[in-house]
Design an enzyme around this catalytic site. Sequence first.
Site, mmCIF file in Angstrom:
data_model
loop_
_atom_site.group_PDB
_atom_site.id
_atom_site.type_symbol
_atom_site.label_atom_id
_atom_site.label_comp_id
_atom_site.label_asym_id
_atom_site.label_seq_id
_atom_site.Cartn_x
_atom_site.Cartn_y
_atom_site.Cartn_z
ATOM 1 N N GLU A 125 -9.532 6.420 -4.461
ATOM 2 C CA GLU A 125 -9.777 6.423 -2.970
ATOM 3 C C GLU A 125 -9.319 7.696 -2.217
ATOM 4 O O GLU A 125 -9.667 8.509 -1.394
ATOM 5 C CB GLU A 125 -9.200 5.072 -2.537
ATOM 6 C CG GLU A 125 -9.905 3.879 -2.852
ATOM 7 C CD GLU A 125 -9.220 2.627 -2.761
ATOM 8 O OE1 GLU A 125 -9.620 1.509 -3.054
ATOM 9 O OE2 GLU A 125 -7.951 2.862 -2.126
ATOM 10 N N HIS B 163 0.772 -1.152 -0.081
ATOM 11 C CA HIS B 163 -0.093 -0.010 0.037
ATOM 12 C C HIS B 163 1.011 1.341 -0.014
ATOM 13 O O HIS B 163 1.860 1.193 0.756
ATOM 14 C CB HIS B 163 -0.945 -0.071 1.150
ATOM 15 C CG HIS B 163 -2.235 -0.598 1.061
ATOM 16 N ND1 HIS B 163 -3.300 -0.149 0.589
ATOM 17 C CD2 HIS B 163 -2.387 -2.418 1.317
ATOM 18 C CE1 HIS B 163 -4.393 -1.186 0.428
ATOM 19 N NE2 HIS B 163 -3.520 -2.512 0.862
#
Length: 471
Positions: free
Chosen positions: A391, A371
């Site tokens: 996001e 991530h």
Amino acid sequence: MRYPRNLLGYGPNPPDAQWPGGANVAVQFVLNYEEGGENNILHGDAASEAFLVDVIGAVPWPGKRHWNVESMYEYGARAGFWRLHRFFTRLGLPITVYGVATALERSPEQVRAMLDAGWEIASHGLKWIDYRDYDIEHEREDLHAAIKLHTEVVGTRPIGWYCGRTSVNTVDLASEEGGFIYISDTYDDDLPYYREHMGAPQLIIPYSLATNDMRFTTASGFANGEEFFQMLKDTFDVLWAEGEAGSPKMMSVGLHCRLVGMPGRFAGLQRFVDYILGKDKVWIASRIDIARHWLRTHPYEKPEIVPSQLAYADFALLFGNVFEHSEWVAERTFKREMGPAHDTATGLHALMCQVFRSATDEERLGVLKAHPDLAGKLAAARRLTSASEAEQASAGLDALTDAEREAFGIMNREYVDKFGFPFIIAVRDNTKAQIMAAFEKRLANSREQEFATACKQVERIAELRIRQILH
């Protein structure tokens, strides 16, 4: 591995049936006409009949006629049928007959009475056969023979099908034949639904053995007409109340001439019909009426994406990055037992989480490290995956002030230095202020606590991504 059973159905949100007149429940009476189609050496069978008769512990008699059993079936044709016929025609109520083709052939007066009454006559197979041990070709031959004989006797081909004593192939064979508007060889729902076979939808109108007079002849069944009435009434009341609350259902009542056609049992049926005729918001219909209503009101809509039916390349293309840069999760998920229960966002997410949770700590750590930092260097360089970019933008992390960007940078470094992986949070669930507050709070966690928290956030991010794909 693909698992064919559908244990989900409509799930927590069944469709509004929209029954005519705003009915809360659609009640459907089925009259099974089997008399003359049962096992009998006169019919070329190897033994006598022993199923659904008032002979305790009845067993087939190989090579012999069973006079008592024969006469019980004959009662259904000679007396029980006419009692039921007078009752339903006097009230003008619709009936669906499940007619065994050879039984119909041996009962011309009864067939004429059914036709004159306008009753639907669906197919109940060729003979009263248990198909569990039949090979598929012989069962296919019987199905086509049943349609042919039914058409000759009734004058029109059957467009509804219920075999009853099925094999695992029965529903597929009836669907494959292509001429049935509906099939009823299931007991798995309170509403009609569509089942795909070889890419084509088949309407299913489920049946019930709980509200069926066959339980007069089974263990722990109905001892008398009052018990039959009470079961029917309780079932109706529950379904009617659900309909009143906004979720209308269907109720099937199965009848046999030789069973409920007996006077004492018949009294229970009478009481139930009198009861529902005194209620409002009730639609009493034949099964073909229900089928046509469903086809018109709820036409089949093929889902755009069915995860359990995808080839791996397509599955990986869609879901390979659900767990950031970790296609191995999708690959292992694909190799697991997948079925209709996993074709929803909730179901697929559950299975992918199983895979993620069963991985080693090192593998899960690899997912965490895959991530990106929030508002970090990758974001600044426009090198985020499309999912991560969208996001972070959803929480305004793509439009930070210089001060905010500096604050995020400091916290990112502190967090990675302490835990060894980036700070992960489902940004779509949070505002920029909430993310900053969570950052500060979670920096106080132990590594064990934060590893668990980060893994939960990874699962939540995966869920949101799956829901976007399967919207």
